[in-house]
Design a protein around this motif. Structure first.
Motif, PDB file in Angstrom:
ATOM      1  N   LEU A  10      -5.314   2.742  -3.406  1.00 20.04           N
ATOM      2  CA  LEU A  10      -5.404   2.800  -1.948  1.00 20.04           C
ATOM      3  C   LEU A  10      -6.786   3.273  -1.513  1.00 20.04           C
ATOM      4  O   LEU A  10      -7.384   2.697  -0.599  1.00 20.04           O
ATOM      5  CB  LEU A  10      -4.335   3.714  -1.352  1.00 20.04           C
ATOM      6  N   TYR A  11      -7.308   4.312  -2.153  1.00 18.33           N
ATOM      7  CA  TYR A  11      -8.635   4.814  -1.796  1.00 18.33           C
ATOM      8  C   TYR A  11      -9.685   3.716  -1.954  1.00 18.33           C
ATOM      9  O   TYR A  11     -10.578   3.578  -1.122  1.00 18.33           O
ATOM     10  CB  TYR A  11      -9.019   6.026  -2.640  1.00 18.33           C
ATOM     11  N   GLN A  12      -9.578   2.937  -3.024  1.00 15.80           N
ATOM     12  CA  GLN A  12     -10.532   1.844  -3.247  1.00 15.80           C
ATOM     13  C   GLN A  12     -10.427   0.792  -2.138  1.00 15.80           C
ATOM     14  O   GLN A  12     -11.438   0.264  -1.676  1.00 15.80           O
ATOM     15  CB  GLN A  12     -10.295   1.191  -4.606  1.00 15.80           C
ATOM     16  N   ILE A  13      -9.221   0.500  -1.709  1.00 10.37           N
ATOM     17  CA  ILE A  13      -9.016  -0.471  -0.628  1.00 10.37           C
ATOM     18  C   ILE A  13      -9.609   0.061   0.669  1.00 10.37           C
ATOM     19  O   ILE A  13     -10.338  -0.645   1.375  1.00 10.37           O
ATOM     20  CB  ILE A  13      -7.511  -0.784  -0.446  1.00 10.37           C
ATOM     21  N   LEU A  14      -9.314   1.312   0.991  1.00 11.54           N
ATOM     22  CA  LEU A  14      -9.810   1.902   2.235  1.00 11.54           C
ATOM     23  C   LEU A  14     -11.330   1.985   2.273  1.00 11.54           C
ATOM     24  O   LEU A  14     -11.946   1.889   3.334  1.00 11.54           O
ATOM     25  CB  LEU A  14      -9.196   3.284   2.459  1.00 11.54           C
ATOM     26  N   LYS A  15     -11.951   2.149   1.105  1.00 11.65           N
ATOM     27  CA  LYS A  15     -13.415   2.209   1.020  1.00 11.65           C
ATOM     28  C   LYS A  15     -14.049   0.824   0.962  1.00 11.65           C
ATOM     29  O   LYS A  15     -15.277   0.706   0.957  1.00 11.65           O
ATOM     30  CB  LYS A  15     -13.840   3.000  -0.216  1.00 11.65           C
ATOM     31  N   GLY A  16     -13.228  -0.227   0.884  1.00 11.61           N
ATOM     32  CA  GLY A  16     -13.749  -1.581   0.800  1.00 11.61           C
ATOM     33  C   GLY A  16     -14.203  -1.976  -0.586  1.00 11.61           C
ATOM     34  O   GLY A  16     -14.894  -2.976  -0.758  1.00 11.61           O
ATOM     35  N   GLN A  17     -13.814  -1.191  -1.590  1.00 14.84           N
ATOM     36  CA  GLN A  17     -14.219  -1.482  -2.963  1.00 14.84           C
ATOM     37  C   GLN A  17     -13.284  -2.473  -3.656  1.00 14.84           C
ATOM     38  O   GLN A  17     -13.659  -3.083  -4.647  1.00 14.84           O
ATOM     39  CB  GLN A  17     -14.276  -0.191  -3.786  1.00 14.84           C
ATOM     40  N   ARG A  18     -12.071  -2.602  -3.171  1.00 19.67           N
ATOM     41  CA  ARG A  18     -11.083  -3.524  -3.741  1.00 19.67           C
ATOM     42  C   ARG A  18     -10.419  -4.289  -2.615  1.00 19.67           C
ATOM     43  O   ARG A  18     -10.208  -3.753  -1.523  1.00 19.67           O
ATOM     44  CB  ARG A  18      -9.995  -2.766  -4.508  1.00 19.67           C
ATOM     45  N   LYS A  19     -10.087  -5.524  -2.891  1.00 22.33           N
ATOM     46  CA  LYS A  19      -9.357  -6.349  -1.929  1.00 22.33           C
ATOM     47  C   LYS A  19      -7.916  -6.433  -2.413  1.00 22.33           C
ATOM     48  O   LYS A  19      -7.658  -6.891  -3.526  1.00 22.33           O
ATOM     49  CB  LYS A  19      -9.966  -7.743  -1.856  1.00 22.33           C
ATOM     50  N   PRO A  20      -6.977  -5.988  -1.590  1.00 19.01           N
ATOM     51  CA  PRO A  20      -5.577  -6.023  -2.030  1.00 19.01           C
ATOM     52  C   PRO A  20      -5.025  -7.443  -2.026  1.00 19.01           C
ATOM     53  O   PRO A  20      -5.466  -8.292  -1.248  1.00 19.01           O
ATOM     54  CB  PRO A  20      -4.865  -5.167  -0.977  1.00 19.01           C
ATOM     55  N   ALA A  21      -4.053  -7.692  -2.885  1.00 24.42           N
ATOM     56  CA  ALA A  21      -3.325  -8.951  -2.853  1.00 24.42           C
ATOM     57  C   ALA A  21      -2.549  -9.023  -1.546  1.00 24.42           C
ATOM     58  O   ALA A  21      -2.316  -8.000  -0.884  1.00 24.42           O
ATOM     59  CB  ALA A  21      -2.367  -9.023  -4.046  1.00 24.42           C
ATOM     60  N   ARG A  22      -2.119 -10.203  -1.161  1.00 22.36           N
ATOM     61  CA  ARG A  22      -1.407 -10.388   0.106  1.00 22.36           C
ATOM     62  C   ARG A  22      -0.172  -9.484   0.175  1.00 22.36           C
ATOM     63  O   ARG A  22       0.051  -8.819   1.177  1.00 22.36           O
ATOM     64  CB  ARG A  22      -1.005 -11.849   0.276  1.00 22.36           C
ATOM     65  N   ASP A  23       0.630  -9.461  -0.884  1.00 22.16           N
ATOM     66  CA  ASP A  23       1.830  -8.619  -0.882  1.00 22.16           C
ATOM     67  C   ASP A  23       1.496  -7.140  -0.773  1.00 22.16           C
ATOM     68  O   ASP A  23       2.190  -6.386  -0.101  1.00 22.16           O
ATOM     69  CB  ASP A  23       2.671  -8.864  -2.139  1.00 22.16           C
ATOM     70  N   THR A  24       0.435  -6.720  -1.436  1.00 18.01           N
ATOM     71  CA  THR A  24       0.020  -5.318  -1.350  1.00 18.01           C
ATOM     72  C   THR A  24      -0.407  -4.989   0.074  1.00 18.01           C
ATOM     73  O   THR A  24      -0.048  -3.935   0.607  1.00 18.01           O
ATOM     74  CB  THR A  24      -1.131  -5.024  -2.332  1.00 18.01           C
ATOM     75  N   LEU A  25      -1.143  -5.895   0.681  1.00 19.71           N
ATOM     76  CA  LEU A  25      -1.563  -5.688   2.061  1.00 19.71           C
ATOM     77  C   LEU A  25      -0.351  -5.606   2.986  1.00 19.71           C
ATOM     78  O   LEU A  25      -0.289  -4.750   3.872  1.00 19.71           O
ATOM     79  CB  LEU A  25      -2.510  -6.801   2.501  1.00 19.71           C
ATOM     80  N   LEU A  26       0.651  -6.451   2.753  1.00 22.81           N
ATOM     81  CA  LEU A  26       1.873  -6.398   3.561  1.00 22.81           C
ATOM     82  C   LEU A  26       2.604  -5.079   3.348  1.00 22.81           C
ATOM     83  O   LEU A  26       3.106  -4.488   4.308  1.00 22.81           O
ATOM     84  CB  LEU A  26       2.786  -7.581   3.225  1.00 22.81           C
ATOM     85  N   ALA A  27       2.639  -4.586   2.116  1.00 19.50           N
ATOM     86  CA  ALA A  27       3.289  -3.299   1.838  1.00 19.50           C
ATOM     87  C   ALA A  27       2.552  -2.165   2.558  1.00 19.50           C
ATOM     88  O   ALA A  27       3.181  -1.256   3.108  1.00 19.50           O
ATOM     89  CB  ALA A  27       3.346  -3.041   0.335  1.00 19.50           C
ATOM     90  N   ILE A  28       1.230  -2.218   2.578  1.00 22.62           N
ATOM     91  CA  ILE A  28       0.452  -1.210   3.295  1.00 22.62           C
ATOM     92  C   ILE A  28       0.738  -1.302   4.791  1.00 22.62           C
ATOM     93  O   ILE A  28       0.921  -0.283   5.459  1.00 22.62           O
ATOM     94  CB  ILE A  28      -1.059  -1.357   3.000  1.00 22.62           C
ATOM     95  N   CYS A  29       0.811  -2.520   5.311  1.00 20.90           N
ATOM     96  CA  CYS A  29       1.123  -2.706   6.740  1.00 20.90           C
ATOM     97  C   CYS A  29       2.486  -2.125   7.067  1.00 20.90           C
ATOM     98  O   CYS A  29       2.657  -1.474   8.102  1.00 20.90           O
ATOM     99  CB  CYS A  29       1.069  -4.189   7.107  1.00 20.90           C
ATOM    100  N   LEU A  30       3.459  -2.339   6.195  1.00 22.85           N
ATOM    101  CA  LEU A  30       4.789  -1.758   6.406  1.00 22.85           C
ATOM    102  C   LEU A  30       4.717  -0.232   6.365  1.00 22.85           C
ATOM    103  O   LEU A  30       5.329   0.451   7.181  1.00 22.85           O
ATOM    104  CB  LEU A  30       5.778  -2.278   5.368  1.00 22.85           C
ATOM    105  N   GLY A  31       3.948   0.303   5.417  1.00 25.35           N
ATOM    106  CA  GLY A  31       3.788   1.748   5.301  1.00 25.35           C
ATOM    107  C   GLY A  31       3.138   2.360   6.531  1.00 25.35           C
ATOM    108  O   GLY A  31       3.466   3.479   6.926  1.00 25.35           O
ATOM    109  N   LEU A  32       2.245   1.606   7.146  1.00 23.21           N
ATOM    110  CA  LEU A  32       1.553   2.080   8.343  1.00 23.21           C
ATOM    111  C   LEU A  32       2.329   1.798   9.628  1.00 23.21           C
ATOM    112  O   LEU A  32       1.907   2.212  10.704  1.00 23.21           O
ATOM    113  CB  LEU A  32       0.174   1.402   8.455  1.00 23.21           C
ATOM    114  N   LYS A  33       3.425   1.063   9.501  1.00 22.14           N
ATOM    115  CA  LYS A  33       4.191   0.623  10.685  1.00 22.14           C
ATOM    116  C   LYS A  33       3.294  -0.199  11.616  1.00 22.14           C
ATOM    117  O   LYS A  33       3.305  -0.029  12.842  1.00 22.14           O
ATOM    118  CB  LYS A  33       4.798   1.810  11.448  1.00 22.14           C
TER     119      LYS A  33
END
Length: 152
Positions: A73-96
């Protein structure tokens, strides 16, 4: 014919025009340089971080809600990693995230939007609309004979 993306960046060429230009180009680097203002390459991490901060959710909490490691997650938030579509959807669900925020994040990531005609996407979209968490969405996906997030 002028188009604009969500960040109000001028987009003057239609997709078909860009496709024809790309196919006729013998130099990809030049094509990309010439069409820099015509392409979408948004920052996912900064948008996610902004939504997270607005919601008052700690990074560790978000990682748990999304079902991913804190380090990833830290890598994604820093722009160092691009999440897969499903991972991005899971993060969106986590963030409501709202439907609009989710759509914008998918677009910025270069992914297809949630499409209501796809059963799997409909379940995820329904979960977003009703504030479900990742386990509840995954349970419903399984009930509907669809792969849970992370396995699709």
């Amino acid at each position: 014919r002028r188009r604009e993306d969500k960040e109000n960046t001028p987009m003057n060429k239609l997709t078909g025009e860009l496709l024809a230009e790309l196919g006729g180009s013998d130099d990809l680097t030049r094509y990309l340089s010439d069409n820099r203002s015509e392409t979408v390459s948004g920052e996912i991490g900064s948008m996610l971080e902004s939504i997270r901060q607005t919601g008052g959710l700690r990074k560790t909490e978000l990682a748990g809600k999304a079902g991913i490691s804190e380090f990833y997650l830290y890598q994604i938030l820093k722009g160092q990693r691009k999440p897969a579509r499903d991972t991005l959807l899971a993060i969106c669900l986590g963030l409501k995230c709202t439907e609009e925020q989710t759509g914008e994040l998918l677009r910025r990531g270069g992914y297809s939007p949630l499409y209501v005609r796809f059963k799997r996407d409909s379940v995820v979209l329904y979960g977003i609309m009703h504030g479900w968490d990742v386990p509840k969405v995954n349970d419903m996906l399984c009930e509907q004979g669809e792969c849970p997030l992370g396995e699709g």
